[in-house]
Enzyme design. Structure first.
Site, PDB file in Angstrom:
ATOM      1  N   GLU A  38       0.811  -1.211   0.000  1.00 52.57           N
ATOM      2  CA  GLU A  38       0.000   0.000   0.000  1.00 52.57           C
ATOM      3  C   GLU A  38       0.855   1.277   0.000  1.00 52.57           C
ATOM      4  O   GLU A  38       1.749   1.445   0.841  1.00 52.57           O
ATOM      5  CB  GLU A  38      -0.934  -0.029   1.227  1.00 52.57           C
ATOM      6  CG  GLU A  38      -1.858   1.163   1.394  1.00 52.57           C
ATOM      7  CD  GLU A  38      -2.799   1.357   0.222  1.00 52.57           C
ATOM      8  OE1 GLU A  38      -3.390   0.381  -0.247  1.00 52.57           O
ATOM      9  OE2 GLU A  38      -2.934   2.515  -0.231  1.00 52.57           O
ATOM     10  N   THR A  82      -6.053   1.504  -5.400  1.00 46.92           N
ATOM     11  CA  THR A  82      -5.617   0.099  -5.305  1.00 46.92           C
ATOM     12  C   THR A  82      -6.301  -0.756  -6.363  1.00 46.92           C
ATOM     13  O   THR A  82      -5.667  -1.601  -7.001  1.00 46.92           O
ATOM     14  CB  THR A  82      -5.956  -0.524  -3.929  1.00 46.92           C
ATOM     15  OG1 THR A  82      -5.540   0.354  -2.896  1.00 46.92           O
ATOM     16  CG2 THR A  82      -5.265  -1.864  -3.759  1.00 46.92           C
ATOM     17  N   HIS A 197      -1.580   3.189   4.798  1.00 48.70           N
ATOM     18  CA  HIS A 197      -2.612   3.906   4.046  1.00 48.70           C
ATOM     19  C   HIS A 197      -2.837   5.262   4.709  1.00 48.70           C
ATOM     20  O   HIS A 197      -2.786   5.365   5.933  1.00 48.70           O
ATOM     21  CB  HIS A 197      -3.906   3.081   4.051  1.00 48.70           C
ATOM     22  CG  HIS A 197      -4.942   3.561   3.071  1.00 48.70           C
ATOM     23  ND1 HIS A 197      -5.611   4.756   3.233  1.00 48.70           N
ATOM     24  CD2 HIS A 197      -5.402   3.011   1.928  1.00 48.70           C
ATOM     25  CE1 HIS A 197      -6.448   4.907   2.216  1.00 48.70           C
ATOM     26  NE2 HIS A 197      -6.337   3.863   1.404  1.00 48.70           N
ATOM     27  N   ASP A 256       1.355  -0.035  -4.918  1.00 48.88           N
ATOM     28  CA  ASP A 256       0.119   0.078  -5.703  1.00 48.88           C
ATOM     29  C   ASP A 256      -0.064   1.445  -6.352  1.00 48.88           C
ATOM     30  O   ASP A 256      -0.556   1.548  -7.470  1.00 48.88           O
ATOM     31  CB  ASP A 256      -1.120  -0.339  -4.880  1.00 48.88           C
ATOM     32  CG  ASP A 256      -1.398   0.534  -3.665  1.00 48.88           C
ATOM     33  OD1 ASP A 256      -0.540   1.363  -3.292  1.00 48.88           O
ATOM     34  OD2 ASP A 256      -2.502   0.377  -3.088  1.00 48.88           O
ATOM     35  N   HIS A 257       0.324   2.517  -5.655  1.00 54.47           N
ATOM     36  CA  HIS A 257       0.150   3.881  -6.175  1.00 54.47           C
ATOM     37  C   HIS A 257       0.842   4.833  -5.217  1.00 54.47           C
ATOM     38  O   HIS A 257       1.347   4.412  -4.188  1.00 54.47           O
ATOM     39  CB  HIS A 257      -1.340   4.238  -6.323  1.00 54.47           C
ATOM     40  CG  HIS A 257      -2.129   3.957  -5.076  1.00 54.47           C
ATOM     41  ND1 HIS A 257      -2.044   4.739  -3.956  1.00 54.47           N
ATOM     42  CD2 HIS A 257      -2.961   2.942  -4.764  1.00 54.47           C
ATOM     43  CE1 HIS A 257      -2.819   4.228  -3.008  1.00 54.47           C
ATOM     44  NE2 HIS A 257      -3.381   3.122  -3.456  1.00 54.47           N
TER      45      HIS A 257
HETATM   46  C1  GP9 Z   1      -8.918  -0.868   0.677  1.00 53.52           C
HETATM   47  C2  GP9 Z   1      -7.495  -0.737   0.306  1.00 53.52           C
HETATM   48  C3  GP9 Z   1      -7.116   0.688   0.136  1.00 53.52           C
HETATM   49  O1  GP9 Z   1      -9.397  -2.154   0.647  1.00 53.52           O
HETATM   50  O2  GP9 Z   1      -7.212  -1.503  -0.822  1.00 53.52           O
HETATM   51  O3  GP9 Z   1      -7.676   1.230  -0.981  1.00 53.52           O
HETATM   52  P1  GP9 Z   1      -7.154   2.574  -1.651  1.00 53.52           P
HETATM   53  O4  GP9 Z   1      -7.775   3.714  -0.924  1.00 53.52           O
HETATM   54  O5  GP9 Z   1      -5.673   2.620  -1.522  1.00 53.52           O
HETATM   55  O6  GP9 Z   1      -7.589   2.457  -3.043  1.00 53.52           O
HETATM   56 MN    MN Z   2      -4.005   1.575  -2.132  1.00 55.52          MN
END
Ligand code: GP9
Ligand code: MN
Length: 423
Positions: A38, A82, A197, A256-257
């Site tokens: 994340e 994500t 996150h 992921d980003h």
């Molecule tokens: C939520 C997690 C975070 O299940 O994958 O999502 P995001 O906000 O990073 O898209």
């Molecule tokens: Mn994410």
């Protein structure tokens, strides 16, 4: 009209490489363990905060003989965050420019990795300790043909082992092991972390390094949660060894980003010791770590070629010994030299070996300097047209994004006989 033949021709001409890479089949019969990390960005790798290493474990992987580390790997996500990164990985298609394809196209037909891997008898599962319907995952995972989704209810979550968005990464990995041990092998498993996150909350006892000190609490708190995730991944490697799963698996780790948005540019420029974050710097900050770890391989190295999330699917399929001669996708095998040579971001920006194009300005990728625009005589009507060195690639990028949108909005995979293709 049916655009499929045109799109397939484009992919044959412009995307697909002709020969197999040197790593073709290296993961054959091995489990593929994919960690979606994340919000981690590449700027933390081999970097310090307050004089301390941020990611000691991931840093060690950059020098590990069994690991390939891609230092110029870009995330290509948009509003679906994500879920967009998952979409890119499973399909090697682009996410949508607005909204989340996981929501709007959750019932489409796809030819995603879990489906194709069945050709080599892979069982597939996702592990993520969040509500199953978040990002419409429960529905989309069915369309992507995952065999099982271990969501929040598969985990023991309580006040002491959770924070912020839910279960902390360390207990998440710990609790995932017992499920991994029961899966039929070979398996393709995706584990999605959560602790790092926004807004990057962490219990005192989990803080191994101090926050940064700037006007952005977001950036300040990012560093200790990134470190926590780094420790969780290290612990997971050890747990895989203890569980006897390590040797027969390849482990992929991908950011992921971005975690730090441009709202924090002032603090970011202070951290990076730059006067300001230019549009060029902003694009460079979209790099996320990508690691491919192959136990016992011995040939690992740092790869500098421009690469991105669109490339993951063909790379992993080839490693599993599966050809992609007939598949419809926009990425390239990262272990192949015959590549498109650019990575398109969803907003039409791109990164090529030579250039970075953003907001209509063409930058030299190495120096970050804008490239002068040539005034070119248009002989037909003697108007002068401005010609930008990036234009030829921009045209390809627009075409490719358009084709990807056509495939998705038209649900065109309905018309392809993938049983024949995946034979
Ligand atoms: C939520 C997690 C975070 O299940 O994958 O999502 P995001 O906000 O990073 O898209
Ligand atoms: Mn994410």
């Amino acid at each position: 009209g049916n655009e499929l033949p045109e799109i397939q021709d484009y992919i044959d001409d412009q995307v697909r490489s002709s020969e197999q890479s040197e790593l073709f089949g290296v993961a054959e019969d091995k489990n593929i363990i994919f960690i979606s990390a994340e919000s981690i960005q590449s700027f933390v790798i081999n970097n310090n905060v307050n004089g301390q290493e941020i990611t000691p474990f991931l840093n060690s992987l950059t020098e590990d003989e069994d690991t390939y580390y891609f230092e110029n790997f870009y995330h290509q996500t948009e509003q679906g965050k994500t879920s967009d990164s998952e979409f890119l990985v499973e399909n090697s298609l682009y996410p949508l420019s607005r909204g989340a394809v996981f929501f709007t196209q959750g019932q489409n037909k796809f030819n995603a990795m879990p489906e194709i891997l069945k050709e080599k008898d892979y069982y597939s599962a996702v592990f993520h300790a969040n509500n199953k319907s978040f990002w419409n995952r429960d529905q989309m995972y069915e369309s992507l043909n995952f065999d099982h989704f271990y969501g929040e209810e598969a985990y023991e979550v309580n006040d002491t082992n959770s924070i912020g968005w839910g279960l902390k990464d360390k207990p998440f990995f710990e609790q995932s092991i017992k499920y991994l041990q029961t899966l039929e092998q070979p398996f393709y498993s995706k584990l999605i972390t959560l602790t790092n996150h926004f807004p990057f909350e962490l219990d005192e006892e989990d803080k191994s390094i101090e926050p940064y000190d700037s006007n952005s609490n977001t950036l300040n708190n990012f560093f200790p949660t990134v470190r926590y995730m780094d420790e969780a991944i290290e612990q997971f490697f050890n747990q895989l060894k203890d569980a006897g799963l390590y040797k027969d698996s390849i482990i992929v780790i991908m950011g992921d980003h971005y975690g730090i948005s441009q709202n924090h540019n002032k603090a970011m420029s202070m951290y990076l010791n730059k006067e300001e974050i230019t549009p060029y710097d902003h694009v460079q900050l979209q790099r996320v770590p990508f690691f491919v770890h192959i136990p016992g391989h011995g040939d690992g190295e740092v790869k500098s070629k421009v690469s991105g999330q669109i490339d993951v699917k063909p790379t992993l399929l080839h490693m599993a010994g599966i050809k992609t001669d007939q598949d419809i996708y926009f990425g390239n095998d990262l272990f192949h030299d015959d590549r498109k040579g650019y990575i398109a971001l969803r907003n039409g920006d791109f990164i090529s070996d030579e250039y970075i194009s953003t907001r209509g300005i063409c930058y030299d990728r190495q120096t970050g300097e804008p490239i002068e625009v040539d005034e070119e005589e248009d002989q037909s009507d003697s108007n002068t047209a401005l010609k930008n060195a990036c234009d030829p690639i921009t045209e390809k990028v627009e075409k490719e994004l358009g084709y990807s949108d056509d495939l998705i909005y038209g649900d065109l995979f309905r018309f392809v006989d993938f049983d024949k293709l995946n034979k």
